[in-house]
Write an enzyme that holds these catalytic residues in place. Sequence first.
Site, PDB file in Angstrom:
ATOM      1  N   LYS A 276       0.857  -1.190   0.000  1.00 61.56           N
ATOM      2  CA  LYS A 276       0.000   0.000   0.000  1.00 61.56           C
ATOM      3  C   LYS A 276       0.889   1.233   0.000  1.00 61.56           C
ATOM      4  O   LYS A 276       1.770   1.377   0.851  1.00 61.56           O
ATOM      5  CB  LYS A 276      -0.901   0.013   1.243  1.00 61.56           C
ATOM      6  CG  LYS A 276      -1.927   1.144   1.232  1.00 61.56           C
ATOM      7  CD  LYS A 276      -3.122   0.760   0.392  1.00 61.56           C
ATOM      8  CE  LYS A 276      -4.086   1.917   0.187  1.00 61.56           C
ATOM      9  NZ  LYS A 276      -3.638   2.873  -0.852  1.00 61.56           N
TER      10      LYS A 276
ATOM     11  N   GLN B 124       7.120   3.922   3.986  1.00 56.15           N
ATOM     12  CA  GLN B 124       5.723   3.491   3.980  1.00 56.15           C
ATOM     13  C   GLN B 124       5.526   2.204   4.772  1.00 56.15           C
ATOM     14  O   GLN B 124       4.465   1.997   5.375  1.00 56.15           O
ATOM     15  CB  GLN B 124       5.255   3.295   2.534  1.00 56.15           C
ATOM     16  CG  GLN B 124       3.748   3.306   2.358  1.00 56.15           C
ATOM     17  CD  GLN B 124       3.161   4.700   2.371  1.00 56.15           C
ATOM     18  OE1 GLN B 124       3.701   5.608   1.758  1.00 56.15           O
ATOM     19  NE2 GLN B 124       2.041   4.873   3.047  1.00 56.15           N
TER      20      GLN B 124
ATOM     21  N   LYS C 138       5.417   1.869  -3.060  1.00 52.80           N
ATOM     22  CA  LYS C 138       5.345   3.211  -3.642  1.00 52.80           C
ATOM     23  C   LYS C 138       5.571   3.099  -5.140  1.00 52.80           C
ATOM     24  O   LYS C 138       6.191   2.150  -5.618  1.00 52.80           O
ATOM     25  CB  LYS C 138       6.409   4.128  -3.020  1.00 52.80           C
ATOM     26  CG  LYS C 138       6.059   5.609  -3.079  1.00 52.80           C
ATOM     27  CD  LYS C 138       4.993   5.991  -2.074  1.00 52.80           C
ATOM     28  CE  LYS C 138       4.663   7.474  -2.146  1.00 52.80           C
ATOM     29  NZ  LYS C 138       3.670   7.866  -1.124  1.00 52.80           N
TER      30      LYS C 138
ATOM     31  N   THR D   4      -4.774  13.363   5.430  1.00 47.22           N
ATOM     32  CA  THR D   4      -3.363  13.530   5.792  1.00 47.22           C
ATOM     33  C   THR D   4      -3.144  14.819   6.572  1.00 47.22           C
ATOM     34  O   THR D   4      -2.486  14.827   7.625  1.00 47.22           O
ATOM     35  CB  THR D   4      -2.475  13.508   4.536  1.00 47.22           C
ATOM     36  OG1 THR D   4      -2.755  12.335   3.771  1.00 47.22           O
ATOM     37  CG2 THR D   4      -1.006  13.521   4.915  1.00 47.22           C
TER      38      THR D   4
ATOM     39  N   SER E  24      -7.112   5.584   3.576  1.00 45.39           N
ATOM     40  CA  SER E  24      -7.065   4.738   2.386  1.00 45.39           C
ATOM     41  C   SER E  24      -7.392   3.290   2.742  1.00 45.39           C
ATOM     42  O   SER E  24      -8.115   2.602   2.017  1.00 45.39           O
ATOM     43  CB  SER E  24      -5.681   4.799   1.737  1.00 45.39           C
ATOM     44  OG  SER E  24      -5.517   5.964   0.968  1.00 45.39           O
TER      45      SER E  24
END
Length: 448
Positions: A88, A109, A124, A207, A375
Amino acid sequence: MSISKAIEKVEARYAHQPEFIQAVKEVAITIKPLYDAHPEYDKLKVFERLVEPDRVFGFRVNWEDDNGEIQINRGWRVQFSNALGPYKGGLRFHPTVNQSVLKFLGFEQIFKNALTGLPIGGGKGGSDFDPKGKTDSEIRRFCYAFMRELHHYVNKDMDVPAGDIGVGGREVSYMFAMYKNLTRESTGVITGKGVGFGGSLMRTEATGYGAVYFLQNMLAAQNESIEGKKVLVSGAGNVSLHAAEKATLIGAIVLTVSDSKGTIYDAKGLNQEKIDWLKVQKDQHKPLADYVEVFGGEWMADQKPWSIKADIAIPSATQNEINEEDAKLLVDNGVKYIVEGANMPLTAEAIDYIRLHRVHYAPGKAANAGGVAVSALEMSQNSVRQYQTFEQVDERLQGIMKDIHDSSAQASEMYGQTDEGYIDYMSGANMVGFKRVADALVAFGILN
């Protein structure tokens, strides 16, 4: 192999990837107390495995511009670790994109996603395509061409991309349409979709809002409130403007936003009318400097926001935007809290300087995890074919950001990184995220 030896190996193997090396060293140095306490991590070479992506896909993207000329860009998808769940992480369209940048983002991430407590791995992707100056038709054709290649490597149970710099709702919609066309599947393969076709409410705000929720927890830990605090925000994109919006709504005085051409300084502070105007201005790719003609204030051409006196800084533009000299300015101007809205916006030297001066510092993997958290909630909503209300998502987001704050603070204290009330959030967040992934890898043996 010791942590220091592992760092040396990464530096030798990837000497041409400075951003990736920077990200690896930041994590490696801070997790040492945890790593030393768990010999099984060293025995199974957990850290060495984590610094190598599971796989990296590179591909050519051919597309046609409005003049009928064929243009060629590069695209990548870095699938870093699926120890905790499907890969993800966002897609970035920007001319500075290369493997080093995407590997640093993918590595970060892993731990950001682990911190959320949700079952998602880290990845990513992106392209060196520059959306600036392109027409809507050109962006659409590029997105279609990009997904023609990317669709081979993603699906809802293996790898679920999202947006990032240069990839907003429009671009996600184009790519989702092409994915459906190619696969004849309407699934949750990409997040950040429009609410009318599988997207989640609050994904756009998540975010920026999440960073401010983390800030509120930091302030509460020091028996302080955000009310009346002066805030510097850099950037003028999605994260920046929503961080400014949420901070304003709960009583802060936001003095700045910025872009590559300069900084708006409004001593009166932003309000909702001004922020709404900025959102439209950026959506229409119009100059930020026009703000001064409409609302007053000062346009600081070719300058960053960090020379202004304030209490809090939320750097939300791009990686390494704050160097050591900027860090000195922030300290000299009274900033006591720095919350990273962007990914790795401080250089290693800047981080060392602000920590030396006991500035409370929230790293991006903790502070800006709200986007990927929502998400993941979108993925969940897609899987059960149900929507949650804005209020439901916001409540979940606040809870997730509080959990990230509290677990990071507890880890900082547990491993001796808290000193007279100064919480080392960087070490704490890295240790919490790393431990969750490392424990999964130990449980799996050597197959992951």
